[in-house]
Design a protein around this motif. Sequence first.
Motif, PDB file in Angstrom:
ATOM      1  N   ARG A  26      -1.749 -10.565  -1.619  1.00  0.00           N
ATOM      2  CA  ARG A  26      -0.482 -10.656  -2.345  1.00  0.00           C
ATOM      3  C   ARG A  26       0.050  -9.296  -2.772  1.00  0.00           C
ATOM      4  O   ARG A  26       1.094  -9.212  -3.400  1.00  0.00           O
ATOM      5  CB  ARG A  26      -0.662 -11.528  -3.573  1.00  0.00           C
ATOM      6  N   LEU A  27      -0.675  -8.248  -2.468  1.00  0.00           N
ATOM      7  CA  LEU A  27      -0.262  -6.909  -2.865  1.00  0.00           C
ATOM      8  C   LEU A  27       0.522  -6.234  -1.747  1.00  0.00           C
ATOM      9  O   LEU A  27       0.290  -6.513  -0.569  1.00  0.00           O
ATOM     10  CB  LEU A  27      -1.484  -6.057  -3.207  1.00  0.00           C
ATOM     11  N   PRO A  28       1.402  -5.311  -2.102  1.00  0.00           N
ATOM     12  CA  PRO A  28       2.108  -4.548  -1.063  1.00  0.00           C
ATOM     13  C   PRO A  28       1.106  -3.773  -0.200  1.00  0.00           C
ATOM     14  O   PRO A  28       0.098  -3.275  -0.701  1.00  0.00           O
ATOM     15  CB  PRO A  28       2.992  -3.588  -1.860  1.00  0.00           C
ATOM     16  N   GLU A  29       1.398  -3.689   1.072  1.00  0.00           N
ATOM     17  CA  GLU A  29       0.482  -3.040   2.022  1.00  0.00           C
ATOM     18  C   GLU A  29       0.164  -1.600   1.642  1.00  0.00           C
ATOM     19  O   GLU A  29      -0.960  -1.144   1.827  1.00  0.00           O
ATOM     20  CB  GLU A  29       1.044  -3.104   3.436  1.00  0.00           C
ATOM     21  N   VAL A  30       1.127  -0.880   1.105  1.00  0.00           N
ATOM     22  CA  VAL A  30       0.884   0.515   0.732  1.00  0.00           C
ATOM     23  C   VAL A  30      -0.203   0.619  -0.346  1.00  0.00           C
ATOM     24  O   VAL A  30      -0.998   1.549  -0.334  1.00  0.00           O
ATOM     25  CB  VAL A  30       2.199   1.210   0.288  1.00  0.00           C
ATOM     26  N   ILE A  31      -0.264  -0.343  -1.245  1.00  0.00           N
ATOM     27  CA  ILE A  31      -1.313  -0.342  -2.272  1.00  0.00           C
ATOM     28  C   ILE A  31      -2.653  -0.693  -1.650  1.00  0.00           C
ATOM     29  O   ILE A  31      -3.671  -0.061  -1.942  1.00  0.00           O
ATOM     30  CB  ILE A  31      -0.958  -1.309  -3.414  1.00  0.00           C
ATOM     31  N   VAL A  32      -2.678  -1.683  -0.792  1.00  0.00           N
ATOM     32  CA  VAL A  32      -3.920  -2.108  -0.145  1.00  0.00           C
ATOM     33  C   VAL A  32      -4.530  -0.960   0.654  1.00  0.00           C
ATOM     34  O   VAL A  32      -5.747  -0.780   0.670  1.00  0.00           O
ATOM     35  CB  VAL A  32      -3.674  -3.353   0.746  1.00  0.00           C
ATOM     36  N   LYS A  33      -3.704  -0.145   1.301  1.00  0.00           N
ATOM     37  CA  LYS A  33      -4.204   0.988   2.093  1.00  0.00           C
ATOM     38  C   LYS A  33      -5.000   1.973   1.239  1.00  0.00           C
ATOM     39  O   LYS A  33      -5.979   2.542   1.697  1.00  0.00           O
ATOM     40  CB  LYS A  33      -3.046   1.740   2.747  1.00  0.00           C
ATOM     41  N   PHE A  34      -4.549   2.197   0.008  1.00  0.00           N
ATOM     42  CA  PHE A  34      -5.184   3.186  -0.848  1.00  0.00           C
ATOM     43  C   PHE A  34      -6.255   2.603  -1.764  1.00  0.00           C
ATOM     44  O   PHE A  34      -6.926   3.345  -2.475  1.00  0.00           O
ATOM     45  CB  PHE A  34      -4.135   3.919  -1.682  1.00  0.00           C
ATOM     46  N   ALA A  35      -6.425   1.314  -1.756  1.00  0.00           N
ATOM     47  CA  ALA A  35      -7.423   0.665  -2.602  1.00  0.00           C
ATOM     48  C   ALA A  35      -8.626   0.288  -1.742  1.00  0.00           C
ATOM     49  O   ALA A  35      -8.552  -0.634  -0.944  1.00  0.00           O
ATOM     50  CB  ALA A  35      -6.832  -0.578  -3.252  1.00  0.00           C
ATOM     51  N   PRO A  36      -9.743   1.008  -1.892  1.00  0.00           N
ATOM     52  CA  PRO A  36     -10.893   0.770  -1.038  1.00  0.00           C
ATOM     53  C   PRO A  36     -11.615  -0.557  -1.318  1.00  0.00           C
ATOM     54  O   PRO A  36     -12.367  -1.026  -0.488  1.00  0.00           O
ATOM     55  CB  PRO A  36     -11.807   1.947  -1.336  1.00  0.00           C
ATOM     56  N   SER A  37     -11.380  -1.153  -2.473  1.00  0.00           N
ATOM     57  CA  SER A  37     -12.067  -2.405  -2.797  1.00  0.00           C
ATOM     58  C   SER A  37     -11.102  -3.315  -3.549  1.00  0.00           C
ATOM     59  O   SER A  37      -9.923  -3.008  -3.694  1.00  0.00           O
ATOM     60  CB  SER A  37     -13.298  -2.110  -3.656  1.00  0.00           C
TER      61      SER A  37
END
Length: 103
Positions: free
Chosen positions: A65-76
């Motif tokens: 449910r998160l924007p892809e740009v956030i998911v890319k930078f969040a390792p977990s």
Amino acid sequence: MPRSFDVSVDSPASVEQILRAFGEPEYWAARLTAFDDGAGTLDQLSVDADQRVDVGFRVGLFRDRLPEVIVKFAPSDLALVHNQKWSRIGDDRVRGEIRVDVS
């Protein structure tokens, strides 16, 4: 970057009712269950002799449910970590200090 703001809300509930509710594990369990089918955990809850309530809970953020740009930078997995302190101010007011961090 941290942000602070003040909010004031009137309530028909008494100070005693508010502090009693905030001091009950069942109150927080109901709130966490209402948030995306219980995606959170109550990590800490204490009430002192003056009815000051200290509560901490964590709510998971669903990666899908998160924007892809956030998911890319969040390792977990990400979570919102809430720490709240509630106390009486005078006879007819309650003060809450709420801190929310993303882990």
